[in-house]
Design a protein around this motif. Structure first.
Motif, mmCIF file in Angstrom:
data_model
loop_
_atom_site.group_PDB
_atom_site.id
_atom_site.type_symbol
_atom_site.label_atom_id
_atom_site.label_comp_id
_atom_site.label_asym_id
_atom_site.label_seq_id
_atom_site.Cartn_x
_atom_site.Cartn_y
_atom_site.Cartn_z
ATOM 1 N N GLU A 179 0.821 -1.213 0.000
ATOM 2 C CA GLU A 179 0.000 0.000 0.000
ATOM 3 C C GLU A 179 0.857 1.266 0.000
ATOM 4 O O GLU A 179 1.850 1.371 0.720
ATOM 5 N N PHE A 180 0.469 2.222 -0.830
ATOM 6 C CA PHE A 180 1.203 3.488 -0.941
ATOM 7 C C PHE A 180 1.155 4.263 0.375
ATOM 8 O O PHE A 180 0.136 4.301 1.064
ATOM 9 N N SER A 181 2.276 4.877 0.715
ATOM 10 C CA SER A 181 2.348 5.706 1.917
ATOM 11 C C SER A 181 3.517 6.677 1.811
ATOM 12 O O SER A 181 4.571 6.341 1.270
ATOM 13 N N LYS A 182 3.314 7.870 2.324
ATOM 14 C CA LYS A 182 4.386 8.874 2.364
ATOM 15 C C LYS A 182 5.187 8.791 3.663
ATOM 16 O O LYS A 182 6.208 9.466 3.810
ATOM 17 N N ASP A 183 4.718 7.978 4.571
ATOM 18 C CA ASP A 183 5.386 7.810 5.861
ATOM 19 C C ASP A 183 6.757 7.163 5.655
ATOM 20 O O ASP A 183 6.867 6.076 5.081
ATOM 21 N N SER A 184 7.799 7.817 6.145
ATOM 22 C CA SER A 184 9.159 7.326 5.934
ATOM 23 C C SER A 184 9.446 6.011 6.656
ATOM 24 O O SER A 184 10.477 5.384 6.424
ATOM 25 N N LYS B 277 10.011 2.283 2.152
ATOM 26 C CA LYS B 277 11.229 1.478 2.157
ATOM 27 C C LYS B 277 11.492 0.845 0.789
ATOM 28 O O LYS B 277 12.646 0.702 0.363
ATOM 29 N N LEU B 278 10.414 0.476 0.096
ATOM 30 C CA LEU B 278 10.573 -0.060 -1.259
ATOM 31 C C LEU B 278 11.169 1.000 -2.182
ATOM 32 O O LEU B 278 12.085 0.722 -2.964
ATOM 33 N N ALA B 279 10.628 2.210 -2.090
ATOM 34 C CA ALA B 279 11.124 3.310 -2.923
ATOM 35 C C ALA B 279 12.570 3.657 -2.570
ATOM 36 O O ALA B 279 13.400 3.909 -3.452
ATOM 37 N N LYS B 280 12.859 3.643 -1.270
ATOM 38 C CA LYS B 280 14.218 3.965 -0.817
ATOM 39 C C LYS B 280 15.213 2.914 -1.307
ATOM 40 O O LYS B 280 16.364 3.239 -1.642
ATOM 41 N N GLU C 256 10.396 6.436 -10.191
ATOM 42 C CA GLU C 256 10.928 7.741 -10.584
ATOM 43 C C GLU C 256 10.052 8.880 -10.069
ATOM 44 O O GLU C 256 10.551 9.883 -9.542
ATOM 45 N N THR C 257 8.743 8.731 -10.204
ATOM 46 C CA THR C 257 7.814 9.771 -9.756
ATOM 47 C C THR C 257 7.855 9.917 -8.240
ATOM 48 O O THR C 257 7.923 11.029 -7.704
ATOM 49 N N VAL C 258 7.832 8.795 -7.538
ATOM 50 C CA VAL C 258 7.834 8.810 -6.067
ATOM 51 C C VAL C 258 9.126 9.391 -5.523
ATOM 52 O O VAL C 258 9.129 10.248 -4.635
ATOM 53 N N ILE C 259 10.243 8.927 -6.051
ATOM 54 C CA ILE C 259 11.547 9.386 -5.549
ATOM 55 C C ILE C 259 11.735 10.883 -5.798
ATOM 56 O O ILE C 259 12.228 11.611 -4.933
ATOM 57 N N ASN C 260 11.327 11.350 -6.976
ATOM 58 C CA ASN C 260 11.448 12.780 -7.271
ATOM 59 C C ASN C 260 10.573 13.629 -6.373
ATOM 60 O O ASN C 260 10.929 14.757 -6.015
ATOM 61 N N GLY D 195 17.758 -1.157 -12.784
ATOM 62 C CA GLY D 195 17.457 -0.093 -13.733
ATOM 63 C C GLY D 195 16.668 1.054 -13.147
ATOM 64 O O GLY D 195 16.508 2.099 -13.780
ATOM 65 N N GLY D 196 16.128 0.850 -11.925
ATOM 66 C CA GLY D 196 15.394 1.913 -11.251
ATOM 67 C C GLY D 196 13.965 2.096 -11.719
ATOM 68 O O GLY D 196 13.374 3.161 -11.494
ATOM 69 N N ILE D 197 13.381 1.062 -12.326
ATOM 70 C CA ILE D 197 12.030 1.238 -12.870
ATOM 71 C C ILE D 197 10.966 0.379 -12.179
ATOM 72 O O ILE D 197 9.792 0.496 -12.505
ATOM 73 N N HIS D 198 11.395 -0.466 -11.220
ATOM 74 C CA HIS D 198 10.425 -1.292 -10.498
ATOM 75 C C HIS D 198 10.812 -1.457 -9.032
ATOM 76 O O HIS D 198 11.999 -1.492 -8.692
#
Length: 437
Positions: A213-218, A224-227, A322-326, A402-405
């Protein structure tokens, strides 16, 4: 005197012998590659490419099965095509099958007319090999008859209706996919789930586990997936960079030069695996009939895997790393690979590579080592693999490098692909299809 007569007899038999069947198998991989090159020219998207491969090979498969009882006809295990009538009698079925690959592509691929030159080259090669013009003509007539029937069947699978459906608009909210730089291309094939599958029952038959589930909580699992993607991208080793580039397979790659966007044409993920299939069947020394069958069923596996994957992509419509990290971590970060223009979950390469690996493993065995030269035309070296499953695992993890998934899209995509591949293999077994070696 007897020795001289015997020698003359042997020479005459050699000179006037009919061309051997085995000679024709060398034309299979070039025929499939010709289809690939036209699709690269047309920048055919990955799901559509798998569809074109499938119909091009299914007609050839049908012709072979009509003449070789050891080959199970595709009409036995799929409703996607119906038996075609073949009026001719004095024809070479293997020539007909080879020509049918090109002729079907000519009929259904947008720039299929480009294959007319390949058809002419095939005929010239056949004449040089000693095949009679009359036999070639009869075989071409059969190929054209079957290709026309296959094209008609393909026209009923929902593909022609895609352009009439409502234009896709990204869902609103930070959790959902949005077009990414540099091209900001709109979502590719949002209605692909409506395409009729070949071997699986429906697009929703293999729904994967829900994404994290999407979350902005660090402190959240999603963050953690995005990080992980962010950290991996900043600390890539040279082998990881190479693996990511090797499995890029992005037909939509764009090079930016000033204010100009220049497209760079590449092979699709399915095209990469079709070339691996050609390499493997050649190394296994399969005869032409089995080679066509394996190509046909690998293509069908690809097509169904894409249908299943795209069903989930536009169901969850998950935002790309890419969108989330930016937005949340680093506004200047860029992935090593360009982000493809469609939602993130599940990873397409993970799904289709794992599914096809199961099909190829069934036909040619586990631990089938091969040297892949697919990317040589794109200035990348050959790569050695110990098995199809090893290659599929590398293709899957390449998406993280590759940073895409995100990792869950990769791992759950592999589970989805494995379920699809296992189902297809079991279906083929029940239909009487046997391993090729």
């Amino acid at each position: 005197m007897r020795r001289i007569l015997l020698l003359l007899l042997i020479v005459s038999q050699t000179l006037f012998a009919k061309p051997a069947k085995e000679e024709l198998r060398k034309h299979l991989q070039p025929a499939v590659f010709s289809v690939t090159m036209v699709m690269i020219h047309d920048v055919v998207n990955p799901p559509a490419a798998s569809r074109f491969y499938t119909y091009c090979l299914m007609g050839a498969h049908e012709i072979v099965a009509r003449n070789n009882r050891q080959i199970v006809a595709p009409t036995v295990f799929t409703k996607s095509i119906n038996p075609a009538s073949i009026a001719a009698k004095d024809y070479n079925y293997q020539i007909a099958a080879l020509y049918c690959i090109l002729e079907t592509g000519r009929l259904i691929i947008p720039s299929g007319y480009m294959l007319e030159e390949d058809e002419k080259k095939l005929v010239i090669a056949l004449l040089r090999e000693g095949h009679a013009q009359a036999t070639i003509d009869q075989s071409i007539a059969v190929a054209q008859e079957v290709a026309k029937k296959i094209a008609a069947d393909a026209a009923t699978d929902g593909y022609l209706k895609l352009s009439t459906r409502l234009r896709y608009r990204p869902k609103k909210g930070d959790a959902y996919w949005y077009p990414t730089p540099p091209g900001y291309i709109e979502g590719v094939e949002p209605h692909w789930k409506t395409i009729r599958p070949v071997l699986i029952d429906s697009s929703a038959q293999f729904v994967p586990k829900p994404p994290v589930e999407f979350s902005k909580d660090s402190t959240s699992a999603f963050y953690k997936l995005a990080k992980e993607v962010y950290d991996a991208g900043k600390n890539l080793t040279e082998p990881q960079r190479f693996i990511a580039s090797y499995w890029d397979c992005n037909p939509f790659a764009i090079n930016t030069s000033g204010h100009m966007n220049i497209g760079f044409k590449k092979i699709s993920p399915g095209g990469h695996w079709m070339n691996i299939t050609g390499i493997a069947t050649t190394k296994a020394n399969l005869d032409l009939d089995k080679g066509i069958m394996v190509h046909s069923l690998v293509a069908a596996t690809l097509m169904d895997a894409f249908i299943s994957c795209w069903d989930e992509k536009y169901r969850s419509s998950r935002v790309r790393p890419e969108t989330v990290i930016n937005r949340m971590i680093d506004p200047k970060w860029q992935p090593l690979l360009q982000t493809p223009p469609f939602p993130e979950y599940t990873s397409g390469h993970s799904v289709i590579s794992t599914a096809v690996a199961e099909t190829l493993t069934f036909f040619l065995g586990d631990n089938f080592a091969f040297r892949d030269d697919t990317e040589v035309i794109f200035d990348l070296p050959t790569r050695d693999f110990k098995s199809f499953r090893q290659a599929s695992e590398e293709a899957a993890i390449s998406r993280l490098y590759g940073g895409i998934h995100y990792r869950d899209a990769i791992e759950n995509g592999q589970a989805q692909g494995r379920a699809i591949g296992t189902f297809i293999v079991e279906k083929l077994k029940k239909a009487g299809v046997k391993p090729a070696i």
